[in-house]
Design an enzyme around this catalytic site. Structure first.
Site, mmCIF file in Angstrom:
data_model
loop_
_atom_site.group_PDB
_atom_site.id
_atom_site.type_symbol
_atom_site.label_atom_id
_atom_site.label_comp_id
_atom_site.label_asym_id
_atom_site.label_seq_id
_atom_site.Cartn_x
_atom_site.Cartn_y
_atom_site.Cartn_z
ATOM 1 N N ASP A 126 8.382 -5.103 15.817
ATOM 2 C CA ASP A 126 8.257 -5.377 14.456
ATOM 3 C C ASP A 126 7.754 -3.120 14.453
ATOM 4 O O ASP A 126 7.660 -3.049 15.126
ATOM 5 C CB ASP A 126 6.885 -6.099 13.550
ATOM 6 C CG ASP A 126 7.381 -6.160 12.016
ATOM 7 O OD1 ASP A 126 8.968 -5.198 11.911
ATOM 8 O OD2 ASP A 126 7.203 -6.267 11.016
ATOM 9 N N TRP A 161 14.120 -2.397 11.521
ATOM 10 C CA TRP A 161 15.190 -2.765 10.440
ATOM 11 C C TRP A 161 16.036 -1.576 10.513
ATOM 12 O O TRP A 161 17.233 -0.890 9.115
ATOM 13 C CB TRP A 161 14.218 -2.232 8.863
ATOM 14 C CG TRP A 161 13.004 -2.901 9.140
ATOM 15 C CD1 TRP A 161 12.505 -3.975 9.323
ATOM 16 C CD2 TRP A 161 11.750 -1.826 9.094
ATOM 17 N NE1 TRP A 161 10.833 -4.733 9.876
ATOM 18 C CE2 TRP A 161 10.628 -3.293 9.369
ATOM 19 C CE3 TRP A 161 10.593 -0.544 9.132
ATOM 20 C CZ2 TRP A 161 9.305 -3.284 9.170
ATOM 21 C CZ3 TRP A 161 9.674 -0.285 8.660
ATOM 22 C CH2 TRP A 161 8.998 -1.577 8.662
ATOM 23 N N ASP A 183 14.313 -6.415 5.288
ATOM 24 C CA ASP A 183 14.144 -7.892 4.949
ATOM 25 C C ASP A 183 14.649 -8.617 3.593
ATOM 26 O O ASP A 183 15.120 -8.242 2.829
ATOM 27 C CB ASP A 183 12.269 -8.009 4.356
ATOM 28 C CG ASP A 183 11.398 -7.893 5.716
ATOM 29 O OD1 ASP A 183 12.122 -6.941 6.420
ATOM 30 O OD2 ASP A 183 10.430 -8.046 5.740
HETATM 31 C C1 GLA Z 1 8.686 -6.945 7.955
HETATM 32 C C2 GLA Z 1 9.422 -7.841 9.615
HETATM 33 C C3 GLA Z 1 9.301 -9.169 8.521
HETATM 34 C C4 GLA Z 1 8.448 -9.814 8.938
HETATM 35 C C5 GLA Z 1 7.124 -9.250 8.495
HETATM 36 C C6 GLA Z 1 6.010 -9.666 8.659
HETATM 37 O O1 GLA Z 1 8.410 -6.938 6.759
HETATM 38 O O2 GLA Z 1 10.867 -7.201 8.521
HETATM 39 O O3 GLA Z 1 10.976 -10.038 9.398
HETATM 40 O O4 GLA Z 1 8.476 -9.494 10.398
HETATM 41 O O5 GLA Z 1 7.390 -7.940 8.772
HETATM 42 O O6 GLA Z 1 4.412 -9.361 7.798
#
Ligand code: GLA
Length: 376
Positions: A126, A161, A183
């Protein structure tokens, strides 16, 4: 090459967030096998954020939360492997994970070694709490290099992302999949936004390093960690799954699979949709823009390994639309001497285009058609 086709599995985050423990992981593993989902292709069982103690041990190693995972990660890996499945875990390129647990910044090599020691097969990486002193590409290269030298094949799932033009450098890190967007949420607007953001990134999707549109929300029905406003309806879930399948995104289940409803299960286990997703040629999809275009309609096509075409028509807008486009847009000339046979995957209907056009009459809002088409 570690993978040839988009990874498929289940991940804890969408439904369970921080409420995870080893009992849940074992039950999900059992269900994947008993339900037939693992035979359909869903192989990875992935623990997302919130699995760790807040402090490392005296040797600087990550420690599983003693209450949530009293048997430890190696025991869980053994259980998952005993069922023929693969084990995935999560950490972060920054100082902390998004939920505030220890991140892997400056601990990349020891953490990669720890995951290898635990017999982990998949690592989601992440992007929260990243240090400002290093570019994202350096952070991801560090972990890519650490994984490449940890002595175990571990699928590297990058999750930055799409930031800092991830698509331009992600393949320099050894990642096998990379999150192209922010997300997902269990609400139609999220499916709309993620889908609309994909077109410019399609040329970067390739065998061995797939564009990840995020975990699936099919079957959540407004319940769980990323649920909003009552969730999506079943037509929307089908459209969502069709898009992810056609655009060759990894297919990671995000619902509580132990309580999967029959209609969602039918979507997630549709072998023809999965076959498109898993097509080993891994050719890139392309967008067709019909002459009479609607801004919220997406049409994509992809040449499959056996010469068939996968074609998806998606009405992401809120109004009914009649959509028409020519076979020439698919590369089929009227003098090719062959006839295109369309098979619509969700209805099972077979048809032949008239007047060298594919016409979808009155496609409902948020609905789709997903075809496998062959020239005969
Ligand atoms: C980020 C990621 C999610 C998830 C959360 C966990 O937002 O993009 O997919 O893994 O962290 O905290």
């Amino acid at each position: 090459m570690l993978i040839q086709t988009p990874p498929m599995g289940w991940n804890t985050w969408n439904t369970f967030g921080k409420d995870i423990d080893e009992q849940l992981i074992r039950e999900a593993t059992d269900y994947l096998v008993e339900s037939g989902l693992s035979d359909a292709g869903y192989q990875y069982v992935v623990i997302d954020d919130c699995w760790a103690e807040h402090t490392r041990d005296e040797n600087g190693r990550l420690v599983p939360d003693h209450n949530k995972f009293p048997s430890g990660m190696r025991a869980l890996a053994d259980y998952i492997h005993s069922k023929g499945l693969k084990f995935g875990m999560y950490t972060c390129a920054g100082m902390l994970t998004c939920e505030g647990y220890p991140g892997s910044y400056n601990h990349e090599y020891i953490d990669a070694q720890t995951f290898a020691d635990w017999h982990v097969d998949f690592l989601k990486y992440d992007f929260c709490y990243r240090p400002n002193v290093l570019d994202a590409k350096i952070l991801y290269r560090r972990m890519g290099l650490a994984l490449a030298n940890c002595g175990r094949d571990i699928l590297f799932s990058a999750c930055s992302w799409g930031k800092e033009n991830t698509h331009e450098w992600i393949k320099t890190t050894g990642a096998h999949m990379w999150r192209s967007t922010g997300d997902i949420k269990d609400v139609w607007k999220s499916i709309y936004n993620l889908s609309m953001a994909q077109e410019s990134l399609l040329p970067y999707n390739a065998r061995g390093c797939f564009n990840d549109m995020d975990m699936l929300i099919v079957g959540m029905h407004g319940e769980g960690n990323v649920a909003l406003e009552g969730g999506c309806n079943i037509v929307e879930y089908r459209t969502h799954f069709s898009l992810w399948a056609l655009l060759a995104s990894p297919l990671m289940l995000g619902c509580d699979i132990r309580r999967l409803d029959e209609a969602s299960k039918q979507i997630l286990m549709n072998s023809e949709a999965i076959a498109i997703n898993q097509d080993r040629a891994a050719n890139q999809p392309y967008r067709i823009v019909p002459a009479w275009n609607f801004p919220d309609v997406l049409v994509f096509s992809r040449l499959l390994g056996n010469g068939d075409l996968a074609i998806g028509v998606f009405n992401l807008g809120d109004d009914v639309c009649t959509i028409t486009f020519g076979l020439d847009e698919l590369g089929i000339t009227c003098n090719c001497g062959k006839v295109l046979h369309l098979h619509e995957i969700w209805s099972g209907e077979d048809s032949i285009p008239e007047n060298s056009c594919i016409r979808i009459h009155k496609l409902a809002a948020h609905d789709c058609r997903l075809y496998r088409a062959s020239l005969q």
